[in-house]
Scaffold this motif. Structure first.
Motif, PDB file in Angstrom:
ATOM      1  N   ARG A 175     -54.423  10.483  55.171  1.00  0.00           N
ATOM      2  CA  ARG A 175     -53.813   9.302  54.576  1.00  0.00           C
ATOM      3  C   ARG A 175     -52.309   9.311  54.382  1.00  0.00           C
ATOM      4  NH1 ARG A 175     -57.804   6.660  50.098  1.00  0.00           N
ATOM      5  NH2 ARG A 175     -58.412   5.006  51.518  1.00  0.00           N
ATOM      6  N   HIS A 185     -58.721  11.441  52.390  1.00  0.00           N
ATOM      7  CA  HIS A 185     -59.661  10.625  51.630  1.00  0.00           C
ATOM      8  C   HIS A 185     -60.944  11.420  51.383  1.00  0.00           C
ATOM      9  CE1 HIS A 185     -62.166   6.781  51.207  1.00  0.00           C
ATOM     10  NE2 HIS A 185     -61.420   6.907  50.139  1.00  0.00           N
ATOM     11  N   ASP A 189     -65.460   4.758  50.623  1.00  0.00           N
ATOM     12  CA  ASP A 189     -65.188   3.476  49.955  1.00  0.00           C
ATOM     13  C   ASP A 189     -66.239   2.443  50.337  1.00  0.00           C
ATOM     14  OD1 ASP A 189     -62.977   4.617  48.872  1.00  0.00           O
ATOM     15  OD2 ASP A 189     -61.513   3.419  49.988  1.00  0.00           O
ATOM     16  N   HIS A 264     -63.387  -2.139  44.846  1.00  0.00           N
ATOM     17  CA  HIS A 264     -64.313  -1.325  45.645  1.00  0.00           C
ATOM     18  C   HIS A 264     -64.752  -0.122  44.838  1.00  0.00           C
ATOM     19  CE1 HIS A 264     -60.684   1.141  46.318  1.00  0.00           C
ATOM     20  NE2 HIS A 264     -61.491   2.101  46.711  1.00  0.00           N
ATOM     21  N   HIS A 266     -64.993   3.882  45.012  1.00  0.00           N
ATOM     22  CA  HIS A 266     -64.648   5.120  45.716  1.00  0.00           C
ATOM     23  C   HIS A 266     -65.678   6.132  45.229  1.00  0.00           C
ATOM     24  CE1 HIS A 266     -62.167   8.412  47.355  1.00  0.00           C
ATOM     25  NE2 HIS A 266     -62.512   9.054  46.261  1.00  0.00           N
TER      26      HIS A 266
END
Ligand SMILES: [Zn+2]
Length: 286
Positions: A175, A185, A189, A264, A266
């Motif tokens: 990322r 990450h 997600d 969202h 995670h």
């Protein structure tokens, strides 16, 4: 006299007994996560045959590892970190009354994709000195929960989805935030509208809840034997530390707290304190 109705009833109860037996047996057989010996994956390693019916103690990089019974054998379920070296790795096995031994496995290379994200709140990318103090305290609390070990013989590694929705960012992405490289990450997600209920993917105990700088409102669930799941960017939290959760039980809702670009979930899955791909545990499609 043995009439037809009675024999029908008998057949019905036999069928019911068979069903009960099948259900009882299916509870004893562990459906294991997918064997995926890559950084961010899980290695399933069969241990040597042993007459000992007490669970052996297995360690990987000095950390206790999950061991489950798979039919006649003990099997180690090892979480491999995203930064793990590829090549030969080993686990140490100790059964009571037996000589400890080592087993090797090979971690294969995996190239994860790159993702660039733009974060409007600059402080979430370049935190102030005061923010850094908080980030450090957050990290200590989060790691403290994720590395937790609790013995659990009735462990399940089969997860249902905590929320249904498209998988927007897969696990492992390399990322860049506002063009600056950051940590990969380490979760999955799942996009869902703010306020959508979140449910436990398997039985567990709430080990920690908090409001963190990057992760926002979060809940951590301990499923036993080093398997801990974490839910970040939540809107509401409906549980307290120490609370038991059954698979499918609601514990809060989807939100956009912390460092986000929209609502969202995670979702983090941690095994022997290594963040691994949640998809390897899923028995349900999005
Ligand atoms: Zn994420």
């Amino acid at each position: 006299m043995y009439c037809r109705r009675e024999s029908k009833r008998l057949m019905k109860s036999i069928r019911f007994l068979i069903l009960l037996l099948v259900l009882a047996l299916s509870n004893l057989v562990h459906a294991l996560p997918k064997h995926s010996p890559i950084p961010g994956g899980v290695a399933i390693i069969q241990l040597d045959k042993s007459d000992d019916h007490t669970r052996p103690v297995v360690t990987y990089n000095k950390r206790r590892v999950m061991v489950v019974r798979d039919k006649e054998n003990w099997v180690a379920v090892v979480g491999i970190g995203l930064t793990a070296k590829t090549g030969r790795q080993s686990i140490k096995i100790k059964s009571s009354g037996e000589i400890p031994y080592t087993k090797h496995f090979t971690v294969k290379p995996k190239k994860y994709k790159t993702q660039h994200l733009n974060i409007k709140n600059k402080r979430k990318v370049n935190p102030t000195a005061k923010d850094l103090e908080r980030i450090y305290a957050d990290k200590k609390e989060i790691i403290g929960a994720l590395k937790h070990w609790s013995d659990n013989n009735a462990i399940t590694t089969e997860f249902i989805l905590p929320v249904k929705g498209p998988f927007t960012s897969p696990f492992g992405l390399r990322r860049f935030f506002n063009n600056q490289p950051r940590k990969p990450h380490s979760g999955l997600d799942i996009a869902a509208a703010e306020g959508t209920p979140l449910i436990a993917p398997a039985d567990g105990i709430v080990i920690e809840t908090g409001d963190y700088f990057f992760n926002g409102n979060s809940v951590m669930i301990d499923h036993g034997q080093g398997l801990v799941t974490m839910y970040s960017h939540m809107n509401s939290i409906n549980v307290k530390t120490g609370q038991k959760l059954k698979r499918g039980e609601k514990f809060g809702s989807v939100g956009q707290t912390g460092r986000v670009t929209g609502a969202h979930l995670h979702w983090t899955v941690s095994l022997n304190n290594q963040r691994v791909d949640p998809k390897l545990f899923l028995v349900e499609k999005p």
